[in-house]
Design a protein around this motif. Structure first.
Motif, PDB file in Angstrom:
ATOM      1  N   LYS A 248       0.871  -1.176   0.000  1.00  0.00           N
ATOM      2  CA  LYS A 248       0.000   0.000   0.000  1.00  0.00           C
ATOM      3  C   LYS A 248       0.903   1.219   0.000  1.00  0.00           C
ATOM      4  O   LYS A 248       1.737   1.392   0.885  1.00  0.00           O
ATOM      5  N   SER A 249       0.753   2.042  -1.003  1.00  0.00           N
ATOM      6  CA  SER A 249       1.569   3.251  -1.115  1.00  0.00           C
ATOM      7  C   SER A 249       0.668   4.397  -1.531  1.00  0.00           C
ATOM      8  O   SER A 249      -0.502   4.181  -1.859  1.00  0.00           O
ATOM      9  N   PRO A 250       1.182   5.630  -1.564  1.00  0.00           N
ATOM     10  CA  PRO A 250       0.361   6.743  -2.073  1.00  0.00           C
ATOM     11  C   PRO A 250       0.032   6.600  -3.558  1.00  0.00           C
ATOM     12  O   PRO A 250      -0.817   7.322  -4.075  1.00  0.00           O
ATOM     13  N   TYR A 251       0.699   5.653  -4.250  1.00  0.00           N
ATOM     14  CA  TYR A 251       0.596   5.554  -5.710  1.00  0.00           C
ATOM     15  C   TYR A 251      -0.180   4.333  -6.174  1.00  0.00           C
ATOM     16  O   TYR A 251      -0.696   4.309  -7.287  1.00  0.00           O
ATOM     17  N   PHE A 252      -0.240   3.292  -5.367  1.00  0.00           N
ATOM     18  CA  PHE A 252      -0.946   2.071  -5.756  1.00  0.00           C
ATOM     19  C   PHE A 252      -1.203   1.201  -4.528  1.00  0.00           C
ATOM     20  O   PHE A 252      -0.502   1.293  -3.530  1.00  0.00           O
ATOM     21  N   ILE A 253      -2.242   0.386  -4.651  1.00  0.00           N
ATOM     22  CA  ILE A 253      -2.479  -0.719  -3.713  1.00  0.00           C
ATOM     23  C   ILE A 253      -2.401  -1.992  -4.549  1.00  0.00           C
ATOM     24  O   ILE A 253      -2.968  -2.057  -5.647  1.00  0.00           O
ATOM     25  N   VAL A 254      -1.680  -2.991  -4.049  1.00  0.00           N
ATOM     26  CA  VAL A 254      -1.554  -4.263  -4.762  1.00  0.00           C
ATOM     27  C   VAL A 254      -2.000  -5.388  -3.829  1.00  0.00           C
ATOM     28  O   VAL A 254      -1.576  -5.443  -2.671  1.00  0.00           O
ATOM     29  N   GLU A 255      -2.867  -6.254  -4.346  1.00  0.00           N
ATOM     30  CA  GLU A 255      -3.387  -7.381  -3.584  1.00  0.00           C
ATOM     31  C   GLU A 255      -3.221  -8.659  -4.400  1.00  0.00           C
ATOM     32  O   GLU A 255      -3.209  -8.618  -5.633  1.00  0.00           O
ATOM     33  N   LYS A 256      -3.110  -9.772  -3.679  1.00  0.00           N
ATOM     34  CA  LYS A 256      -3.010 -11.082  -4.332  1.00  0.00           C
ATOM     35  C   LYS A 256      -4.285 -11.865  -4.072  1.00  0.00           C
ATOM     36  O   LYS A 256      -4.806 -11.861  -2.954  1.00  0.00           O
ATOM     37  N   GLY A 257      -4.789 -12.538  -5.102  1.00  0.00           N
ATOM     38  CA  GLY A 257      -5.980 -13.366  -4.953  1.00  0.00           C
ATOM     39  C   GLY A 257      -5.823 -14.696  -5.661  1.00  0.00           C
ATOM     40  O   GLY A 257      -5.158 -14.789  -6.700  1.00  0.00           O
ATOM     41  N   ILE A 258      -6.427 -15.738  -5.088  1.00  0.00           N
ATOM     42  CA  ILE A 258      -6.447 -17.062  -5.705  1.00  0.00           C
ATOM     43  C   ILE A 258      -7.846 -17.306  -6.251  1.00  0.00           C
ATOM     44  O   ILE A 258      -8.837 -17.246  -5.509  1.00  0.00           O
ATOM     45  N   VAL A 259      -7.926 -17.548  -7.559  1.00  0.00           N
ATOM     46  CA  VAL A 259      -9.200 -17.867  -8.203  1.00  0.00           C
ATOM     47  C   VAL A 259      -9.347 -19.390  -8.217  1.00  0.00           C
ATOM     48  O   VAL A 259      -8.466 -20.091  -8.720  1.00  0.00           O
ATOM     49  N   ASP A 260     -10.444 -19.888  -7.666  1.00  0.00           N
ATOM     50  CA  ASP A 260     -10.707 -21.331  -7.647  1.00  0.00           C
ATOM     51  C   ASP A 260     -12.181 -21.533  -7.938  1.00  0.00           C
ATOM     52  O   ASP A 260     -13.015 -21.561  -7.037  1.00  0.00           O
ATOM     53  N   GLY A 261     -12.500 -21.606  -9.235  1.00  0.00           N
ATOM     54  CA  GLY A 261     -13.913 -21.715  -9.623  1.00  0.00           C
ATOM     55  C   GLY A 261     -14.416 -20.401 -10.164  1.00  0.00           C
ATOM     56  O   GLY A 261     -14.047 -19.986 -11.256  1.00  0.00           O
ATOM     57  N   SER A 262     -15.223 -19.707  -9.344  1.00  0.00           N
ATOM     58  CA  SER A 262     -15.824 -18.455  -9.810  1.00  0.00           C
ATOM     59  C   SER A 262     -15.782 -17.413  -8.695  1.00  0.00           C
ATOM     60  O   SER A 262     -16.021 -17.726  -7.530  1.00  0.00           O
ATOM     61  N   TRP A 263     -15.456 -16.171  -9.064  1.00  0.00           N
ATOM     62  CA  TRP A 263     -15.287 -15.109  -8.065  1.00  0.00           C
ATOM     63  C   TRP A 263     -15.911 -13.838  -8.616  1.00  0.00           C
ATOM     64  O   TRP A 263     -15.458 -13.298  -9.624  1.00  0.00           O
ATOM     65  N   SER A 264     -16.957 -13.347  -7.965  1.00  0.00           N
ATOM     66  CA  SER A 264     -17.652 -12.124  -8.411  1.00  0.00           C
ATOM     67  C   SER A 264     -16.990 -10.896  -7.800  1.00  0.00           C
ATOM     68  O   SER A 264     -16.795 -10.827  -6.585  1.00  0.00           O
ATOM     69  N   LEU A 265     -16.680  -9.929  -8.650  1.00  0.00           N
ATOM     70  CA  LEU A 265     -15.942  -8.737  -8.227  1.00  0.00           C
ATOM     71  C   LEU A 265     -16.543  -7.515  -8.913  1.00  0.00           C
ATOM     72  O   LEU A 265     -17.442  -7.623  -9.734  1.00  0.00           O
ATOM     73  N   SER A 266     -16.001  -6.347  -8.580  1.00  0.00           N
ATOM     74  CA  SER A 266     -16.506  -5.115  -9.192  1.00  0.00           C
ATOM     75  C   SER A 266     -15.428  -4.041  -9.190  1.00  0.00           C
ATOM     76  O   SER A 266     -14.602  -3.986  -8.278  1.00  0.00           O
ATOM     77  N   THR A 267     -15.433  -3.219 -10.223  1.00  0.00           N
ATOM     78  CA  THR A 267     -14.585  -2.028 -10.228  1.00  0.00           C
ATOM     79  C   THR A 267     -15.299  -0.904  -9.479  1.00  0.00           C
ATOM     80  O   THR A 267     -16.491  -1.010  -9.189  1.00  0.00           O
ATOM     81  N   ALA A 314      -6.383 -19.829 -10.909  1.00  0.00           N
ATOM     82  CA  ALA A 314      -5.291 -18.905 -11.197  1.00  0.00           C
ATOM     83  C   ALA A 314      -4.878 -18.147  -9.948  1.00  0.00           C
ATOM     84  O   ALA A 314      -5.629 -18.073  -8.966  1.00  0.00           O
ATOM     85  N   THR A 315      -3.686 -17.590 -10.013  1.00  0.00           N
ATOM     86  CA  THR A 315      -3.225 -16.601  -9.035  1.00  0.00           C
ATOM     87  C   THR A 315      -3.158 -15.263  -9.759  1.00  0.00           C
ATOM     88  O   THR A 315      -2.544 -15.165 -10.832  1.00  0.00           O
ATOM     89  N   VAL A 316      -3.788 -14.247  -9.185  1.00  0.00           N
ATOM     90  CA  VAL A 316      -3.795 -12.932  -9.832  1.00  0.00           C
ATOM     91  C   VAL A 316      -3.364 -11.854  -8.837  1.00  0.00           C
ATOM     92  O   VAL A 316      -3.551 -11.992  -7.628  1.00  0.00           O
ATOM     93  N   LEU A 317      -2.770 -10.807  -9.372  1.00  0.00           N
ATOM     94  CA  LEU A 317      -2.520  -9.593  -8.602  1.00  0.00           C
ATOM     95  C   LEU A 317      -3.532  -8.548  -9.052  1.00  0.00           C
ATOM     96  O   LEU A 317      -3.772  -8.393 -10.258  1.00  0.00           O
ATOM     97  N   ARG A 318      -4.110  -7.831  -8.104  1.00  0.00           N
ATOM     98  CA  ARG A 318      -5.048  -6.747  -8.420  1.00  0.00           C
ATOM     99  C   ARG A 318      -4.438  -5.446  -7.929  1.00  0.00           C
ATOM    100  O   ARG A 318      -4.055  -5.331  -6.768  1.00  0.00           O
ATOM    101  N   SER A 319      -4.336  -4.476  -8.825  1.00  0.00           N
ATOM    102  CA  SER A 319      -3.766  -3.168  -8.474  1.00  0.00           C
ATOM    103  C   SER A 319      -4.768  -2.070  -8.805  1.00  0.00           C
ATOM    104  O   SER A 319      -5.452  -2.132  -9.826  1.00  0.00           O
ATOM    105  N   TYR A 320      -4.814  -1.070  -7.941  1.00  0.00           N
ATOM    106  CA  TYR A 320      -5.675   0.093  -8.191  1.00  0.00           C
ATOM    107  C   TYR A 320      -5.105   1.280  -7.412  1.00  0.00           C
ATOM    108  O   TYR A 320      -4.147   1.128  -6.638  1.00  0.00           O
ATOM    109  N   LEU A 321      -5.673   2.443  -7.630  1.00  0.00           N
ATOM    110  CA  LEU A 321      -5.160   3.647  -7.005  1.00  0.00           C
ATOM    111  C   LEU A 321      -5.802   3.836  -5.631  1.00  0.00           C
ATOM    112  O   LEU A 321      -6.986   3.550  -5.457  1.00  0.00           O
ATOM    113  N   PRO A 322      -5.031   4.302  -4.626  1.00  0.00           N
ATOM    114  CA  PRO A 322      -5.576   4.434  -3.261  1.00  0.00           C
ATOM    115  C   PRO A 322      -6.582   5.579  -3.162  1.00  0.00           C
ATOM    116  O   PRO A 322      -6.579   6.484  -3.954  1.00  0.00           O
TER     117      PRO A 322
END
Length: 322
Positions: A248-267, A314-322
């Motif tokens: 977590k920084s002033p410029y980005f947040i990065v998270e790791k997630g494991i997808v196993d089947g189906s995962w509902s998300l939103s922007t 899958a293993t994914v990284l999710r990044s977005y702005l803080p």
């Protein structure tokens, strides 16, 4: 009217004296030579990626940004300093040791015009046995100690070495002395900057046979001798369907997630989302379409995409702005 959808880009590949051929393991068509960097999502004078899927195919990230603005990129989705996309996403193949280097902050007066500072993070995708990196200074190293070590050729004695394995994460705020070493492949999420100050390069020749330029004075100026706030964590064994925050920084947040089947998300309307696929495969589904994904791909999800679903394993990284 173009509806938002996950954007996939043609990487910009960079030959580096320390590069190799490891990015081929992701099925990427890399050019001949020592390929050290794949710029996967980039909007920089030294490399801009172009869309390779969907309605916007062939358009550069800069053109997409200019066309769709805050609706697609989010209220925070632009650098205040130069108006560009604020992040740069890379895959790095370290077939040999990188130079020992340090990056400046946004307010360093030596920065080239329009350039940002460079805070970054690494996620280790692959590491050979006994692989290591250089990460920070040893206790008590001051500017004077560092200057003397550079003059004496003993700089390595002032630096911390850390062993690495796949799944390790390193947060590298500007001012942290660091170097990736031989035998690691990493995903890098960073500020949209190409400014690196080389402190030491093992006295080796560059691709042109001449020694590579060092930036001793700038390096000594920007090193955070009292500590930069660098953090590291091991992430093996994280649970499926939950986000683990890596940085977590002033410029980005990065998270790791494991997808196993189906995962509902939103922007969210505040920020685009970047997904880096570390391993595995599957598909992204959203209102209006579906797109297959596989390891090594990096997607830019517009802020106004809304609901989406990750399917597969899958293993994914999710990044977005803080």
């Amino acid at each position: 009217m173009t509806q938002p959808y996950p954007l996939l880009f043609q990487p910009e590949f960079k030959e580096r004296v320390w590069g190799g051929r490891a990015l081929e393991q992701f099925g990427l068509q890399i050019p001949e030579g020592h390929i050290g960097e794949g710029w996967m999502i980039a909007d920089h004078p030294n490399g801009t990626t172009s869309v390779i899927n969907g309605e916007l195919k062939g358009q550069g990230l800069d053109q997409v940004r200019e066309q769709f603005g805050k609706e697609w990129f989010g209220a925070k989705g632009f650098s205040e300093k130069n108006g560009r996309f604020p992040l740069l996403i890379k895959l790095l193949d370290c077939n040999d040791d990188l130079s020992v280097q340090v990056h400046p902050t946004d307010d360093y007066e030596g920065l080239p015009k329009g350039e940002l500072g460079k805070t970054e993070m690494w996620y280790v995708l692959d590491a050979k046995p006994d692989a290591k990196i250089i990460y920070g200074l040893k206790e008590g190293v001051t500017r004077e100690v560092m200057k003397e070590a550079l003059e004496n050729g003993t700089v390595m004695d002032s630096l911390q070495e850390v062993s690495v394995e796949a799944g390790d994460t390193f947060y590298i705020p500007a001012g942290t002395v660091h170097a990736l070493c031989a035998g690691v492949v990493v995903a890098e999420i960073q500020q949209n900057s190409d400014t690196t100050y080389r402190l030491y390069d093992y006295n080796r020749p560059g691709l042109d046979g001449k020694p590579r330029e060092l930036h001793i004075e700038d390096s000594l100026n920007v090193i955070a001798y009292e500590g930069s706030g660098a953090t590291t964590m091991k992430t093996a064994g994280s649970a499926a369907g939950e986000w683990l925050q890596l940085a977590k920084s002033p410029y980005f947040i990065v998270e790791k997630g494991i997808v196993d089947g189906s995962w509902s998300l939103s922007t969210t309307p505040d920020s685009f989302t970047i997904l880096v696929v570390c391993d595995g495969s599957g598909s992204i589904a959203w209102d209006g379409g579906s797109q297959d994904y596989k390891a090594g791909q990096c997607f830019l999800l517009p802020a106004n995409l809304g609901q989406y679903e990750l399917k597969g394993n899958a293993t994914v990284l999710r990044s977005y702005l803080p």
